[in-house]
Design a protein around this motif. Sequence first.
Motif, PDB file in Angstrom:
ATOM      1  N   PRO A  55     -32.702  26.686  16.137  1.00 41.43           N
ATOM      2  CA  PRO A  55     -32.020  26.421  14.866  1.00 41.43           C
ATOM      3  C   PRO A  55     -32.199  24.958  14.468  1.00 41.43           C
ATOM      4  O   PRO A  55     -32.426  24.089  15.318  1.00 41.43           O
ATOM      5  CB  PRO A  55     -30.557  26.769  15.159  1.00 41.43           C
ATOM      6  CG  PRO A  55     -30.435  26.723  16.637  1.00 41.43           C
ATOM      7  CD  PRO A  55     -31.771  27.063  17.210  1.00 41.43           C
ATOM      8  N   TYR A  80     -26.860  37.676   9.635  1.00 45.30           N
ATOM      9  CA  TYR A  80     -27.673  36.473   9.872  1.00 45.30           C
ATOM     10  C   TYR A  80     -27.686  35.519   8.674  1.00 45.30           C
ATOM     11  O   TYR A  80     -28.424  34.533   8.678  1.00 45.30           O
ATOM     12  CB  TYR A  80     -29.119  36.811  10.264  1.00 45.30           C
ATOM     13  CG  TYR A  80     -29.253  37.723  11.454  1.00 45.30           C
ATOM     14  CD1 TYR A  80     -28.448  37.575  12.572  1.00 45.30           C
ATOM     15  CD2 TYR A  80     -30.205  38.751  11.449  1.00 45.30           C
ATOM     16  CE1 TYR A  80     -28.578  38.423  13.669  1.00 45.30           C
ATOM     17  CE2 TYR A  80     -30.336  39.607  12.535  1.00 45.30           C
ATOM     18  CZ  TYR A  80     -29.513  39.435  13.643  1.00 45.30           C
ATOM     19  OH  TYR A  80     -29.646  40.268  14.712  1.00 45.30           O
ATOM     20  N   PHE A 136     -29.696  28.358  10.641  1.00 48.55           N
ATOM     21  CA  PHE A 136     -30.577  29.431  11.076  1.00 48.55           C
ATOM     22  C   PHE A 136     -31.462  29.821   9.907  1.00 48.55           C
ATOM     23  O   PHE A 136     -31.204  30.787   9.171  1.00 48.55           O
ATOM     24  CB  PHE A 136     -29.774  30.623  11.595  1.00 48.55           C
ATOM     25  CG  PHE A 136     -30.610  31.634  12.330  1.00 48.55           C
ATOM     26  CD1 PHE A 136     -31.334  31.274  13.448  1.00 48.55           C
ATOM     27  CD2 PHE A 136     -30.671  32.947  11.908  1.00 48.55           C
ATOM     28  CE1 PHE A 136     -32.112  32.196  14.132  1.00 48.55           C
ATOM     29  CE2 PHE A 136     -31.437  33.885  12.582  1.00 48.55           C
ATOM     30  CZ  PHE A 136     -32.159  33.512  13.696  1.00 48.55           C
ATOM     31  N   SER A 163     -31.049  32.700  17.839  1.00 45.81           N
ATOM     32  CA  SER A 163     -32.328  32.051  18.118  1.00 45.81           C
ATOM     33  C   SER A 163     -32.864  32.413  19.501  1.00 45.81           C
ATOM     34  O   SER A 163     -34.073  32.396  19.728  1.00 45.81           O
ATOM     35  CB  SER A 163     -32.198  30.533  17.988  1.00 45.81           C
ATOM     36  OG  SER A 163     -31.461  29.986  19.075  1.00 45.81           O
ATOM     37  N   SER A 202     -25.699  31.083  15.424  1.00 48.01           N
ATOM     38  CA  SER A 202     -27.085  30.699  15.148  1.00 48.01           C
ATOM     39  C   SER A 202     -27.853  30.489  16.446  1.00 48.01           C
ATOM     40  O   SER A 202     -29.020  30.907  16.580  1.00 48.01           O
ATOM     41  CB  SER A 202     -27.118  29.414  14.313  1.00 48.01           C
ATOM     42  OG  SER A 202     -26.561  29.617  13.038  1.00 48.01           O
ATOM     43  N   GLU A 203     -27.210  29.853  17.404  1.00 49.78           N
ATOM     44  CA  GLU A 203     -27.866  29.583  18.681  1.00 49.78           C
ATOM     45  C   GLU A 203     -28.143  30.865  19.449  1.00 49.78           C
ATOM     46  O   GLU A 203     -29.219  31.030  20.041  1.00 49.78           O
ATOM     47  CB  GLU A 203     -27.013  28.611  19.492  1.00 49.78           C
ATOM     48  CG  GLU A 203     -26.937  27.224  18.857  1.00 49.78           C
ATOM     49  CD  GLU A 203     -25.824  26.360  19.429  1.00 49.78           C
ATOM     50  OE1 GLU A 203     -25.332  26.658  20.539  1.00 49.78           O
ATOM     51  OE2 GLU A 203     -25.441  25.382  18.761  1.00 49.78           O
ATOM     52  N   ASP A 209     -22.210  28.007  10.215  1.00 50.23           N
ATOM     53  CA  ASP A 209     -22.816  29.022  11.065  1.00 50.23           C
ATOM     54  C   ASP A 209     -23.067  30.311  10.288  1.00 50.23           C
ATOM     55  O   ASP A 209     -22.520  30.535   9.206  1.00 50.23           O
ATOM     56  CB  ASP A 209     -21.912  29.295  12.266  1.00 50.23           C
ATOM     57  CG  ASP A 209     -22.674  29.788  13.500  1.00 50.23           C
ATOM     58  OD1 ASP A 209     -23.907  29.989  13.407  1.00 50.23           O
ATOM     59  OD2 ASP A 209     -22.033  29.953  14.558  1.00 50.23           O
TER      60      ASP A 209
END
Length: 364
Positions: A312, A109, A83, A336, A332-333, A103
């Motif tokens: 990502p 973040y 990310f 996003s 991360s997904e 991750d």
Amino acid sequence: MIPFVDLKAQYNSIKNEIDTAVFQALDSTQFVLGSEVVALEAEFSHYCGADYGIAVNTGTSALHLALLAAGINPGDEVITTPFTFVATVAAICYTGATPVFVDIDPISYTIDVRQIEAAITARTKAILPVHLYGQPADMGPILDIARRYGLIVIEDAAQAHRAEYKGQRVGSIGDLGCFSFYPGKNLGAYGEGGMVVTNNPEYAHKIEMLRDWGQKRKYHHVLKGYNYRMDGLQGAILRVKLRHLDQWTQARRAIAAEYDQLLAKADVITPKVMPYSHHVYHIYAVRSKSRDTLQQQLHEQEIQTGIHYPIPVHLQPAYADLGYQLGDFPHSEAASREVLSLPMFAELSTESQTQVAMAVISST
């Protein structure tokens, strides 16, 4: 229209200083490297609390040369996060090494330090944390892991000029720190630019040669190097802007605090500042399950926004050869799909900020 970032407003606030510096740089005819770049290197490295600064042409080049100086070679592995802007990963690939993803922590973040150790193999040579959006990664545990396994730590501080981790400026915490001076950054050039800072004289000397065709002196090529030199004009411009960075950072933090209050009743998640962090808010990103709808509604009200980042890196087609799949890095997904960056720049007026906040509230 409320812009996402207003570079004209910033330029107008320092126009006389900038114009004078540019004309002096032109008159010097030192258009590549030169005295302005040398002065910037000294001033910015001191600002970061590092002994050495080496100016280059982009933040990507800074990452590339930092990795090379640290001895990263084909077959090695470098741990980082998916990310991030793609340059973080591209620079690793430029060396022939393999990016290994961990991750993010869903609150900060930044890289989840609890997952790093499990990603280490016999081929791991470095950890490359990203200080995303202007918030430092949790550097204490990262450095502890690095010491125990004999790994190099390279900070991607491209979005984190003046950010601090437990009172220490980022960039000077790991073995090397890399900054971008892309125009929209908190400290941005009027073109491209970057910098590596370090306390290691051997790394600094190697990067100085690598950025300038591997020359020890003119036409004496010790290393197979690159043309990664900073322009003299950018050095002059950045020296002026560096003098204003503290003021601009204070303004960003004040704007972020006001956003926090204004958006308390909105159906979005506002940024969380970690207890170890002095956040500098390169990006003010909120989260919404209906991010795309929210963005469209703000656009209809003439409010510009951004998405950092919609895909990502492990799901980018260019990096499919790394072998990762959808679901491998769920935090991360999810980020996003949900993050939305609101207008954030030091000159953002209270009236405009209130208009943005009211539009978010009415749209959620």
